[in-house]
Motif scaffolding. Structure first.
Motif, PDB file in Angstrom:
ATOM      1  N   LEU A   1       0.807  -1.222   0.000  1.00  0.00           N
ATOM      2  CA  LEU A   1       0.000   0.000   0.000  1.00  0.00           C
ATOM      3  C   LEU A   1       0.839   1.271   0.000  1.00  0.00           C
TER       4      LEU A   1
ATOM      5  N   SER B   1       2.468   4.088  -1.534  1.00  0.00           N
ATOM      6  CA  SER B   1       2.188   4.595  -2.876  1.00  0.00           C
ATOM      7  C   SER B   1       2.387   6.103  -2.890  1.00  0.00           C
ATOM      8  N   PHE B   2       2.181   6.680  -4.032  1.00  0.00           N
ATOM      9  CA  PHE B   2       2.329   8.125  -4.229  1.00  0.00           C
ATOM     10  C   PHE B   2       1.518   8.902  -3.199  1.00  0.00           C
ATOM     11  N   ASP B   3       0.261   8.529  -3.016  1.00  0.00           N
ATOM     12  CA  ASP B   3      -0.612   9.279  -2.101  1.00  0.00           C
ATOM     13  C   ASP B   3      -0.192   9.121  -0.657  1.00  0.00           C
TER      14      ASP B   3
ATOM     15  N   PHE C   1       6.381  -1.049  -8.689  1.00  0.00           N
ATOM     16  CA  PHE C   1       6.237   0.244  -9.360  1.00  0.00           C
ATOM     17  C   PHE C   1       5.637   1.265  -8.405  1.00  0.00           C
ATOM     18  N   ARG C   2       4.627   0.860  -7.628  1.00  0.00           N
ATOM     19  CA  ARG C   2       4.005   1.810  -6.689  1.00  0.00           C
ATOM     20  C   ARG C   2       5.013   2.342  -5.686  1.00  0.00           C
TER      21      ARG C   2
ATOM     22  N   ILE D   1       8.236   2.555  -6.105  1.00  0.00           N
ATOM     23  CA  ILE D   1       9.167   3.440  -6.823  1.00  0.00           C
ATOM     24  C   ILE D   1       8.501   4.800  -7.038  1.00  0.00           C
ATOM     25  N   ASP D   2       7.216   4.772  -7.361  1.00  0.00           N
ATOM     26  CA  ASP D   2       6.454   6.004  -7.564  1.00  0.00           C
ATOM     27  C   ASP D   2       6.456   6.846  -6.286  1.00  0.00           C
TER      28      ASP D   2
ATOM     29  N   SER E   1       9.910   8.234  -5.709  1.00  0.00           N
ATOM     30  CA  SER E   1      10.146   9.300  -6.681  1.00  0.00           C
ATOM     31  C   SER E   1       9.531  10.606  -6.191  1.00  0.00           C
TER      32      SER E   1
END
Lengths: 316, 277
Positions: free
Chosen positions: A116, A118-120, A143-144, A146-147, A150
């Protein structure tokens, strides 16, 4: 300089094999649960040194998750960025030592609460006072993730902060397709790189000595590269005022190794936080080597984090 | 490691950001924005779909939040689409447990919110109730489904038609003797305090919890909470109804606070405070 560090990534409980070279496919004893996870151990060591640190992660709403959060909070880590979730469980790992400095792991990260992240999840309000982000390679597991990293990386950099990166490569990461690209991406932002000497060759474009490989990596704009040699000390590569690459060596300490898991992350945390607060490279390396040694003398991934006073006493 | 370009990853991060911000977007639009071919975009979307980041429907990409991904890992549709087709029966089972504690002639205070709202149609079987609320929408529903006397208290109406607490509402509440206070809460914190979602109702619910003869707290599944909005100690509540998904988290804490598990079904578990009931 006042430092406030953030890090994010996996937080899990680890069950450590009781015996050396214990097989996973035979009924055996394990000791745990221990709170674990490379970025969590890093954050814990920074907090133990007395520096403010915030750690972002996700756990399940279960006793494992509560244990991890309580332990980090007790040791001084800002845990406001760790969320707990109903529908997923806290990540778990089983580990066994298969050689003096090699472990084998079976872990469940991707199908756990860690999925879970993630970006948010990266709350800029929590990071607004941070001037440094540390990234562990093991946190680039999807990927999440890494996002999310990032986002944190771009936020810290846009506010004038710095980035440190430990690729933390281990054989279980070979399944992750994004690893090479994500390493390449993060190195574009990295100011301080910390790498185990066995992993230096992974970054070599051609065959060469350690210094040649490091020189080619430094062309990306990295200011410090520390090559960690475990109990044998560490080399720090840095540009001098003539733009030549200098190497500074600091010796390690002879200790009976009880459990080296977590020791690398203690090294990273000690070197990064002391360097950023104004210690010289030589001092930061010396303390980091001491932190590594102290961590290796305790059983359990997070059980050997040390305070500044404990390190100073060890060095005296 | 040979020199590896991060261009592919960067483009996918950019696509992820666009899909996340827009919610949904067409392949054509992504191709125009990023100046790459449809084939390239489709490959990127296939990758992101495999990562659980989005779903592809008829030339579009629709963002899936991590929570949606966990909630609907076996479903084709993200939950906000599935919500058009599904009714959540779990909520109804949670609230109808409260009917066992409501007697004819009771004066009950119902907290605001959509969960408590689902209890209201079932009140038609109870006679001579006085129902006191601070939620205008719920008050209207009580009038529709029962012959209860309905009293609405509070102050300024917020955007959800819930009355915010004021000094006036405190003095009105003191005039009533509540047989039952039925409320939804978000969590039990580590200090055994009950936590609610909205700070605006903290004072009024604290007051009622202290004064009510009997109190029933309902805890549905929650994702995020603010642990500062406490309304009272767990030990001062008579009945706690937990949705199944949170039982593991709170079971031991309830037992430690002298609660006993009394009923259980596939939707919820009910606990009684052995010192209060």
């Amino acid at each position: 300089m006042k430092v406030k560090i953030c890090t994010l990534g996996e937080l899990f409980v680890e069950f450590v094999a009781k015996e050396f070279n214990q097989r996973f496919d035979q009924t055996s004893e394990y000791i745990g649960p221990y709170p674990s996870g490379a970025p969590a151990i890093f954050a814990n060591q920074v907090a133990k040194l007395g520096f403010p640190v915030i750690f972002l992660s996700c756990v399940g709403k279960d006793p494992f998750g509560k244990m991890c959060i309580n332990r980090l909070k007790q040791d001084g880590v800002n845990v406001k960025g760790i969320t707990s979730h109903n529908k997923v469980k806290t990540a778990t790992a089983f580990s066994t030592q298969i050689a003096p400095k090699e472990r084998s792991l079976i872990y469940n990260i991707l199908n756990s609460a860690c999925s879970l992240i993630s970006f948010d999840h990266v709350d800029e309000a929590l990071l607004k006072d941070c001037n440094h982000l540390h990234i562990m390679g093991s946190s680039l597991y999807s990927f999440r993730a890494i996002d999310a990293i990032s986002k944190a990386m771009n936020f810290i950099k846009s506010n004038g902060g710095t980035i440190s990166f430990d690729p933390n490569l281990h054989k279980e990461m070979s399944e992750i397709r994004e690893i090479e690209q994500s390493f390449s991406y993060i190195l574009e932002y990295t100011d301080i790189m910390l790498i185990n000497e066995k992993q230096v060759k992974y970054f070599a474009e051609n065959h060469g000595s350690e210094k040649e490989i490091i020189s080619s990596i430094m062309e990306k704009g990295i200011k410090y590269i520390v090559v960690k040699k475990g109990g044998d000390g560490a080399n720090c590569y840095v540009y001098d005022n003539r733009n030549n690459i200098n190497m500074i060596y600091s010796k390690g300490f002879d200790m009976d190794i009880i459990d080296y898991s977590g020791a690398d992350y203690c090294f990273d945390a000690t070197f990064v936080s002391l360097l950023l607060t104004g210690f010289t490279i030589e001092q930061a390396l010396e303390y980091a080597n001491a932190s590594y040694a102290l961590s290796s003398s305790c059983k359990g991934p997070m059980e050997g984090t040390s305070s500044l006073i404990e390190i100073q006493k060890f060095l005296s | 490691m040979a020199k590896v370009s991060s261009a592919l990853l960067k483009r996918r991060l950019e696509i992820a950001e666009i899909v996340r911000k827009c919610g949904e977007i067409k392949v054509d639009e992504l191709s125009d924005i990023l100046q790459v071919s449809h084939v390239t975009i489709r490959q990127d979307l296939t990758y992101l779909e495999h990562q659980g980041y989005l779903k592809r429907f008829f030339g579009k990409a629709i963002y899936i939040s991590p929570e949606d991904f966990i909630n609907n890992s076996t479903s084709v549709y993200p939950s906000r689409l599935a919500s058009y087709f599904n009714v959540d029966n779990n909520d109804i089972k949670l609230v109808t447990t409260c009917l066992n504690y409501i007697n004819n002639g009771d004066t009950i205070f119902l907290s605001h919110g959509s969960l408590i709202r689902k209890l209201i149609p079932f009140l038609h079987n109870k006679k001579y109730l006085t129902v006191i609320l601070n939620d205008l929408n719920n008050a209207q529903l009580v009038k529709e489904f029962s012959d209860a006397e309905v009293i609405l208290i509070g102050g300024v109406l917020d955007k959800s038609n819930v009355l915010k607490h004021s000094n006036l509402s405190s003095s009105i509440i003191n005039q009533f003797s509540f047989s039952n206070f039925i409320f939804e809460f978000s969590a039990i914190n580590a200090n055994d305090y009950l936590v609610i979602q909205d700070i605006e109702h903290q004072e009024i619910y604290q007051q009622i919890l202290k004064n009510a003869d009997h109190s029933i707290g309902i805890l549905p599944p929650q994702m995020k909470i603010n642990e500062n909005n406490t309304i009272g100690k767990l030990k001062n509540t008579d009945v706690i109804v937990l949705s199944r998904s949170v039982v593991n988290e709170y079971h031991q804490q309830l037992l430690n606070s002298n609660f006993k598990q009394v009923t259980t079904d596939k939707y919820c578990v009910t606990y009684h405070n052995v010192l209060e009931v």
